[in-house]
Write an enzyme that holds these catalytic residues in place. Structure first.
Site, mmCIF file in Angstrom:
data_model
loop_
_atom_site.group_PDB
_atom_site.id
_atom_site.type_symbol
_atom_site.label_atom_id
_atom_site.label_comp_id
_atom_site.label_asym_id
_atom_site.label_seq_id
_atom_site.Cartn_x
_atom_site.Cartn_y
_atom_site.Cartn_z
ATOM 1 N N ALA A 38 0.835 -1.202 0.000
ATOM 2 C CA ALA A 38 0.000 0.000 0.000
ATOM 3 C C ALA A 38 0.867 1.248 0.000
ATOM 4 C CB ALA A 38 -0.911 0.007 1.229
ATOM 5 N N THR A 42 5.321 1.512 5.649
ATOM 6 C CA THR A 42 5.130 1.144 7.055
ATOM 7 C C THR A 42 4.574 2.310 7.851
ATOM 8 O OG1 THR A 42 6.869 -0.532 7.027
ATOM 9 C CG2 THR A 42 6.330 0.436 9.163
ATOM 10 N N ALA A 118 8.691 -5.453 -7.290
ATOM 11 C CA ALA A 118 9.828 -5.055 -8.113
ATOM 12 C C ALA A 118 11.031 -5.929 -7.812
ATOM 13 C CB ALA A 118 10.167 -3.586 -7.858
ATOM 14 N N VAL A 270 12.008 -5.303 19.147
ATOM 15 C CA VAL A 270 13.442 -5.156 19.421
ATOM 16 C C VAL A 270 14.147 -4.351 18.339
ATOM 17 C CG1 VAL A 270 13.571 -7.245 20.814
ATOM 18 C CG2 VAL A 270 13.893 -7.398 18.331
ATOM 19 N N GLY A 271 13.386 -3.685 17.501
ATOM 20 C CA GLY A 271 13.986 -2.844 16.486
ATOM 21 C C GLY A 271 13.542 -3.231 15.089
ATOM 22 N N ARG A 272 14.140 -2.596 14.099
ATOM 23 C CA ARG A 272 13.822 -2.841 12.703
ATOM 24 C C ARG A 272 15.110 -3.026 11.913
ATOM 25 N NH1 ARG A 272 8.615 -1.914 11.509
ATOM 26 N NH2 ARG A 272 9.073 -1.716 9.280
ATOM 27 N N HIS A 443 2.481 33.322 25.810
ATOM 28 C CA HIS A 443 2.096 32.879 27.147
ATOM 29 C C HIS A 443 0.582 32.691 27.187
ATOM 30 C CE1 HIS A 443 2.000 32.626 31.529
ATOM 31 N NE2 HIS A 443 0.979 33.488 31.507
#
Length: 464
Positions: A38, A42, A118, A270-272, A443
């Site tokens: 899509a 991500t 691709a 745990v990350g990418r 302010h």
């Protein structure tokens, strides 16, 4: 087989890819964008946008639950409830609108968009498997923008009850118990949201504290809030796999006996890692930097007229970094002289409270050889924070001691993500402490804390 020739071929329709294609179209270049799934990648579909929608819904529900117990503002709520399926439907509606917007922008700027997989054949040629059949695309310039994907753990492969952040954003109901492996920004954002929605959340982190990518001073208010929400945090602990029946996570805390944590879902955050598989990158003679494609200051790879942007090139894996790189590459292809200066890239953690950093921390500045001055201003002394009932946190400024040029700005607190643009602008423009101190800030706003912090570094604070 159909063959097409274009000036610019962009592989990947995430933030970096679609921005690159749009900018190339604005500059009058003949451009084609290929996306397998899509538009938006991500970030739009299973990352930035849907996660912030879920976080907002969780905040609203959490406030309602709090007001059913106490009424500090005089507002009383009786028996709040949440239908997570409707929340997910609302979230999906936002994603759908934004995807439609991306498609309309591509069309407006005459970008040819193709849905399909691709696979690069060489540095100028790509084969695309689409619904209408295979086609070969030849291009003078190829921009690789394939993004990243969740990193898995060998002991906890995705599947069944073991989920990534993508699946966590579309659960049919609030889990009774959720185990989160990883206390970085993704794990804590989603773990905090589900805790507010009523789940019993346990976070497991291998490092000695939460948010290990941020300095400890910024992580402390987040840790306090997690404790207040009832989130159990296990640091210096490793997840070693599931029990044989798949209902419990085996955890080995450092220096303690192992334990099992039962949960309905096990979220691995745990990350990418860069997405390099299944796009034919092995057919290209690219120099790599570990798992990422190596680029120079122009986002050029080791192959002539092959460019790489965004998460594919490693950290920091941020959508706005990818967007900036994509626009720059389009301009370079169009003949402009550009280089990518990454000094002022803001990083935001949408936890509770939020965390934002731009530039260097005090320790990083000192390690770079600078003699620095630094100070913080607490939101406890900020009128707007008080009216929002969100007084935990602070703004911190780091500046050179000799000429007062600002090297880094950070904040932790409710809504501080909206201060990130002002922080980035200050660094991008080479602001000094006196520039911020001499600027009139409205302010009452949270931004006044930035003003007061600069004054405090100069020894001129007015409200603390």
């Amino acid at each position: 087989m159909r063959e097409i020739s274009v000036k610019v071929l962009v592989i990947g329709g995430g933030p970096g890819g679609y921005v690159c294609a749009i900018r190339a179209g604005q500059l009058g270049l003949d451009v084609m964008l290929v996306e397998e799934q899509a538009l938006g990648g991500t970030c739009l579909n299973v990352g930035c946008i849907p996660s912030k929608a879920l976080i907002h819904a969780a905040d609203a529900y959490g406030h309602a639950v709090a007001q059913s117990v106490a009424a500090p503002f005089g507002i009383r709520v009786e028996h709040p409830s949440i239908d997570l399926a409707r929340t997910v439907e609302w979230k999906d509606g936002i994603v759908g609108k934004l995807k439609g917007g991306v498609g309309a922008l591509l069309k407006r700027h005459k970008v040819k968009a193709v849905r399909g997989r691709a696979s690069m054949l060489d540095g100028k040629t790509c084969r695309v498997e689409s619904d209408t059949g295979p086609q070969v695309i030849r291009a003078e310039h190829v921009v690789l923008a394939t993004g990243s994907q969740p990193a898995a753990l060998p002991a906890l492969p995705f599947g069944g009850r073991v989920i990534s952040s993508a699946e966590a954003l579309s659960l049919a109901s609030v889990p009774q118990r959720l185990a989160v492996i990883g206390a970085g920004y993704i794990g804590l954002e989603l773990g905090t949201a589900y805790a507010k929605l009523g789940a019993e959340v346990t976070v497991i982190e291998a490092e000695e504290r939460i948010l290990p990518a941020y300095d400890a001073e910024l992580a402390r208010p987040v840790a306090r809030r997690l404790q207040a929400l009832g989130v159990e945090v296990l640091t210096r602990a490793r997840a070693t796999g599931l029990a044989p029946d798949g209902t419990a996570l085996r955890v080995e805390p450092s220096g303690a006996a192992g334990r099992s944590i039962e949960a309905d879902w096990f979220l691995v955050a745990v990350g990418r890692r860069p997405r390099t598989a299944d796009v034919g990158l092995d057919q290209l003679d690219l120099t790599m930097n570990g798992p990422a494609v190596r680029i120079d200051e122009r986002c050029a790879t080791s192959m002539r007229n092959v460019w790489a942007i965004g998460d594919l090139t490693g950290g920091p894996m941020l959508a706005h970094r990818a967007m900036a790189q994509g626009a720059m590459v389009a301009e370079i292809i169009a003949g402009q002289r550009r280089v990518f200066d990454k000094v002022a890239i803001p990083a935001v953690c949408f936890t509770d409270p939020e965390v934002v950093t731009v530039g260097l921390s005090p320790d990083e500045a000192r390690s770079a050889g600078h003699t620095v001055q630094t100070a913080t201003f607490p939101f406890q002394a900020n009128g707007r924070a008080m009216t929002l009932a969100s007084e935990d946190g602070f703004v911190r400024v780091v500046a050179r001691a000799d000429n007062h040029v600002i090297l880094g700005i950070a904040a932790v607190g409710a809504g501080v993500s909206e201060l990130s643009s002002a922080f980035s602008l200050a660094l991008e423009m080479g602001a000094r402490l006196e520039d911020i101190a001499g600027t009139i800030h409205a302010h009452p706003t949270l931004g006044e804390a930035f003003h007061e912090t600069a004054l405090r570094v100069l020894g001129e604070a007015l409200h603390v």
